[in-house]
Structure formats: structure tokens, C-alpha cells
Write a protein that holds these residues in place. Structure first.
Motif, short mmCIF file in Angstrom:
data_model
loop_
_atom_site.label_atom_id
_atom_site.label_comp_id
_atom_site.label_asym_id
_atom_site.label_seq_id
_atom_site.Cartn_x
_atom_site.Cartn_y
_atom_site.Cartn_z
N VAL A 1 45.38 57.70 59.27
CA VAL A 1 44.34 57.88 60.27
C VAL A 1 43.74 56.53 60.67
CG1 VAL A 1 42.06 58.86 60.67
CG2 VAL A 1 43.83 60.23 59.55
N LEU A 2 43.60 56.32 61.98
CA LEU A 2 43.05 55.08 62.51
C LEU A 2 41.63 55.32 63.03
CD1 LEU A 2 46.10 53.86 64.66
CD2 LEU A 2 45.65 53.43 62.23
N PRO A 3 40.63 54.62 62.49
CA PRO A 3 39.28 54.70 63.06
C PRO A 3 39.26 54.14 64.48
CG PRO A 3 39.23 53.79 60.83
CD PRO A 3 40.66 53.82 61.25
N ILE A 4 38.31 54.63 65.28
CA ILE A 4 38.16 54.20 66.67
C ILE A 4 36.78 53.59 66.86
CG2 ILE A 4 38.29 54.90 69.09
CD1 ILE A 4 39.61 57.55 68.04
N VAL A 5 36.74 52.39 67.42
CA VAL A 5 35.48 51.71 67.72
C VAL A 5 35.35 51.54 69.23
CG1 VAL A 5 34.26 49.50 67.60
CG2 VAL A 5 35.25 50.48 65.53
N ILE A 6 34.18 51.87 69.75
CA ILE A 6 33.81 51.54 71.14
C ILE A 6 32.43 50.91 71.09
CG2 ILE A 6 33.33 52.40 73.46
CD1 ILE A 6 35.28 54.66 73.00
N GLY A 7 32.32 49.75 71.72
CA GLY A 7 31.05 49.01 71.63
C GLY A 7 30.85 48.53 70.21
N ASN A 8 29.74 48.95 69.59
CA ASN A 8 29.48 48.52 68.21
C ASN A 8 29.44 49.69 67.24
OD1 ASN A 8 27.05 49.80 68.65
ND2 ASN A 8 25.76 48.05 68.07
N ARG A 9 30.10 50.80 67.59
CA ARG A 9 30.05 51.95 66.70
C ARG A 9 31.42 52.60 66.55
NH1 ARG A 9 27.08 57.20 69.17
NH2 ARG A 9 27.88 57.94 67.18
N VAL B 1 33.34 55.80 66.77
CA VAL B 1 33.11 57.05 67.49
C VAL B 1 33.97 58.19 66.97
CG1 VAL B 1 32.42 55.80 69.57
CG2 VAL B 1 34.82 56.51 69.30
N GLY B 2 35.01 57.85 66.19
CA GLY B 2 35.89 58.90 65.67
C GLY B 2 37.09 58.29 64.98
N ARG B 3 38.09 59.12 64.79
CA ARG B 3 39.34 58.70 64.16
C ARG B 3 40.45 59.59 64.67
NH1 ARG B 3 36.84 59.34 58.47
NH2 ARG B 3 34.95 59.62 59.69
N SER C 1 29.49 62.45 71.41
CA SER C 1 30.22 63.28 72.38
C SER C 1 30.95 62.34 73.33
CB SER C 1 29.26 64.18 73.17
OG SER C 1 28.62 65.10 72.32
N PRO C 2 32.27 62.40 73.37
CA PRO C 2 33.02 61.45 74.20
C PRO C 2 32.76 61.68 75.69
CG PRO C 2 34.48 63.16 73.36
CD PRO C 2 33.15 63.35 72.67
N THR C 3 32.59 60.59 76.40
CA THR C 3 32.47 60.65 77.85
C THR C 3 33.87 60.54 78.46
OG1 THR C 3 32.27 58.26 78.11
CG2 THR C 3 30.24 59.51 77.70
N ALA C 4 33.97 60.83 79.73
CA ALA C 4 35.25 60.69 80.43
C ALA C 4 35.71 59.23 80.40
CB ALA C 4 35.12 61.18 81.86
N ALA C 5 34.74 58.31 80.51
CA ALA C 5 35.07 56.88 80.46
C ALA C 5 35.62 56.49 79.10
CB ALA C 5 33.84 56.05 80.80
#
Length: 399
Positions: free
Chosen positions: A329-337, A339-341, A365-369
Motif C-alpha cells: 500500500v502506498l500512502p498519498i500526500v497532497i499539500g502537507n497532509r 489524504v489516503g492510501r 473528502s476528495p475533491t474532483a481536483a
């Protein structure tokens, strides 16, 4: 020297970590990417599992847009600017630091001697010189190409004398990995592969080595607290009695800076050279970052949980029925947090890359962007692997 205490919030420390590991590296050219990344993080942990690339490849991929798997291979086995060796576990680090690791190799040999004794493979000592002489004459060679007889087999490790001897000689630094085909290793003498580096001595004693080694480990992560954990795994500094006096001395010298984080009793330490990144702007939300399971930034899982609120464990060795998430499993980062995996499916050269599942953090909650950013990063990963992304992935992320 400015002795004003550095006090920051967790938000600022999160910004620091992302800027430290990923800022200013993404657009480096293919020719400069490896050096730029390694100058920043010093070392990369190696792991042979290849689900969507091996850990070291993913560490490079996440930090740079132009590096390829071949770039890393060439740095290791063609240009030899990098070398395989013990650091924090099995790692890859710049070849110029090979002489710096003499104390690590000495301890590694001692540990391997204990392993040989436990396996009852002491008969192999009589063949060390012959094995080394064969590699000198015929290298690079596969272990299986070296004439050899069987030794005691404990159902773990090499069952032939040549395999035991090669592991011993590699731990001792007399031979290096000359090439790899997958996980199959070719060996040659260190003198032939690294030239003068093979015999150089850098530190006058162990204390001098530890001053370098502790600071280097902190540079590998960016900011670290003085608590036992994944950040300090390996020889010499895994326990506080081996590293705390060194951290204190480096702090007195001004080479390390203590950073007090709101809500944390224990200070963090950064290298003085990284001070300016504490004041850098927050990372932009212009890309999603897929984090390798053994990425430097998340070596210390407790630290990651405390600062980012992200609870991650690598479940590769957890029985399938007991896994909370998935195998790889790969963690996901957007910005400085975080957001999921997500769990990618095992990639195959002639098939499209897809994912098995994705899990969002409870307060996110994921946005479309954001979905677009993650899809774009998965498409980039597919290109990195030489395949295409399954067109259904975006729908899976949005589901």
C-alpha cells in the motif's frame, strides 16, 4: 550564532517535511536528479519486492519527474556513483561515502560471524581466500558460478560455501555488488569497482565516525526526535545510550538545531543547513505524491502518526486475513497532509496499470481536483514502469 529557541507548530513541521523531501527536486534533469536527491536525503533503503517498482525506485520517482529506473540502475552499476551497503538496514548511498562506513562494516562482519556460528557454517572460513581469489580473477561473477561444495543448511541463508563466503566478503567490504539482474547479484572486488575508495580511511576513531553518522541520519529524514524507533534502526545508534550524547555534542557545536514543536514534549533536531526550510512557504497543492512503503520520511511510524495524524504500517508480512488495508500500500500526500492510501495491482509489462483499492482518511473528502491529481500521478507511475494506466482508474478513485 543565533541561540534563540526555535518554536513551531505541527503545521509548520508538516510543511517542513514535505518541502524537505520533495521541494526543489521535482524538475531536476535526469542527469542531475540522482545526485540532487541523494545530496538531500543521503541514503535510500533497499527492498527487493517489485509490485510497482522497488522501494528505492519509488523514492526517486516521487521526488523527480525525469528520473527513470534505468537512471538509478546506471548510477549503481555503470557510473558507480552509488553503491549497495549496510546503513539503516540494506541501503543505497553515494559511493564517495564508502570509506565512511568502515565501522559499520566491521560490526556487520562480527554479526555475520555470529550468524555463521548459529548456522554451524564455520567450515566456510577455510575457503574465504580461495573465494576472494576466484572473484579477483574472474569477476564479475555470480555466486553460482564459483566452484563450491555444500555446507550445513539450516533452511535459512546460503547452503553452499561460496554463498556464505560471498556474504562474508561483502559485509567486510572486500567485494561489492557489480551488477544485478532483478535480485540476482554479480560480485567483483571493491578495489576494481571503487578504486582508491576501497582502502581509504576517513575517521580517526569511532567517536568521530558517530558524529558524522548521527548527523547524516538526521539529514536522511529531515527532522527527528531522540526517541527509539524506525528513524534510528541499524548499528550504533538504535538505542539512546549510543546516540543521545552524540546528538548533544552536535547541538553544542551548532551542527544540529533543536526545534520545539507545539504539543510535543521531546524536541526535534534538524541539521543547521536545513534551517531555511522552516520558513519556506507551505507546499503547493499542485500534485499528488505517492510515498514508497520504506520512504525516509515515514521511517518512524510513531513520529508520522504524531505529526501528520497518519497511522501507517507496512502489511507485506501480515497474514492476508489480518491485514487492515492491503499487501503493498502506498500512502498519498497532497499539500502537507496524508489524504489516503492505495493498493496498486502487481504491474505486468504487457498489461495496464490498475489499482485494487483506495482508502481515504476519515476526516478527508476528495475533491474532483484531488482525484485529477492522483490520476495524473498514477499515469506518471505507469509511464515510469513502461506501461499504460487503466482508463477505469479515475472512476475507481471517484467511487
Amino acid at each position: 550564532m543565533n541561540d534563540t529557541p526555535i518554536e513551531i507548530t505541527k503545521e509548520q513541521l508538516r510543511n517542513f517535511y514535505i518541502n524537505y523531501h520533495f521541494g526543489g527536486l521535482f524538475d531536476l534533469s535526469e542527469q542531475t536528479a540522482i545526485d540532487g536527491i541523494m545530496d538531500r536525503i543521503q541514503t535510500v533503503q533497499f527492498d527487493p519486492l517489485n509490485v510497482v517498482g522497488r522501494n528505492a525506485e519509488l523514492v526517486m520517482f516521487s521526488r523527480n519527474a525525469n528520473v527513470t529506473r534505468e537512471t538509478l540502475y546506471n548510477a549503481l552499476y555503470r557510473d558507480r556513483t552509488l553503491v549497495d551497503g549496510w546503513d539503516k538496514m540494506m541501503s543505497i548511498f553515494p559511493s564517495r561515502f564508502f570509506p565512511h562506513f568502515r565501522h559499520v562494516r566491521e560490526q556487520s562482519v562480527h554479526q555475520y560471524e555470529c550468524v555463521m556460528a548459529w548456522r554451524r557454517q564455520q567450515d566456510c572460513y577455510a575457503y574465504m581466500d580461495d573465494t576472494f581469489a576466484y572473484i579477483q580473477e574472474h569477476g564479475p561473477v555470480l555466486v553460482t558460478d564459483i566452484p563450491s561444495q555444500k555446507t550445513n543448511n539450516c533452511n535459512w541463508g546460503p547452503s553452499k560455501v561460496a554463498g556464505v563466503c560471498c556474504e562474508y566478503l561483502w559485509n567486510a567490504g572486500k567485494i561489492c555488488v557489480s551488477d544485478k539482474k532483478g535480485v540476482v547479484k554479480y560480485y567483483d572486488t571493491t578495489e576494481k569497482l571503487l578504486g582508491d575508495l576501497a582502502a581509504q580511511t576517513v575517521f580517526s576513531d569511532e567517536h568521530e565516525f558517530l558524529l558524522w553518522y548521527v548527523k547524516r541520519r538526521i539529514a536522511a529524514i529531515g527532522a527527528v526526535w531522540d526517541k527509539n524507533g524506525g528513524a534510528w534502526l541499524g548499528l550504533f545508534i538504535e538505542k539512546g545510550e549510543g546516540r543521545t550524547p552524540i546528538i548533544n555534542e552536535l547541538t553544542r557545536r551548532g551542527e544540529l538545531l533543536p526545534v520545539h514543536v507545539d504539543g510535543e514534549k521531546t524536541p526535534f533536531y534538524i541539521c543547521r543547513e536545513a534551517r531555511e526550510l522552516l520558513d519556506a512557504p507551505p507546499p503547493a497543492r499542485d500534485r499528488a505524491i505517492l510515498i514508497a512503503p520504506l520512504d525516509n520520511m515515514i521511517w518512524d511510524r510513531k513520529l508520522t502518526k504524531n505529526i501528520f495524524g497518519f497511522d501507517y504500517s507496512w502489511e507485506v508480512y501480515v497474514p492476508a486475513a489480518k491485514r487492515k488495508f492491503g499487501y503493498y500500500v502506498l500512502p498519498i500526500v497532497i499539500g502537507n497532509r496524508f489524504v489516503g492510501r492505495l493498493e496498486p495491482a502487481q504491474y505486468k509489462p504487457n498489461e495496464k496499470l490498475t489499482i485494487k483499492n483506495i482508502w481515504w482518511e476519515q476526516d478527508y473528502s476528495p475533491t474532483a481536483a484531488d482525484i485529477d491529481l492522483i490520476t495524473a500521478e498514477l499515469a506518471r507511475l505507469a509511464r515510469f514502469l513502461g506501461v499504460e494506466l487503466d482508463t477505469k482508474v479515475k472512476d475507481m478513485l471517484s467511487y
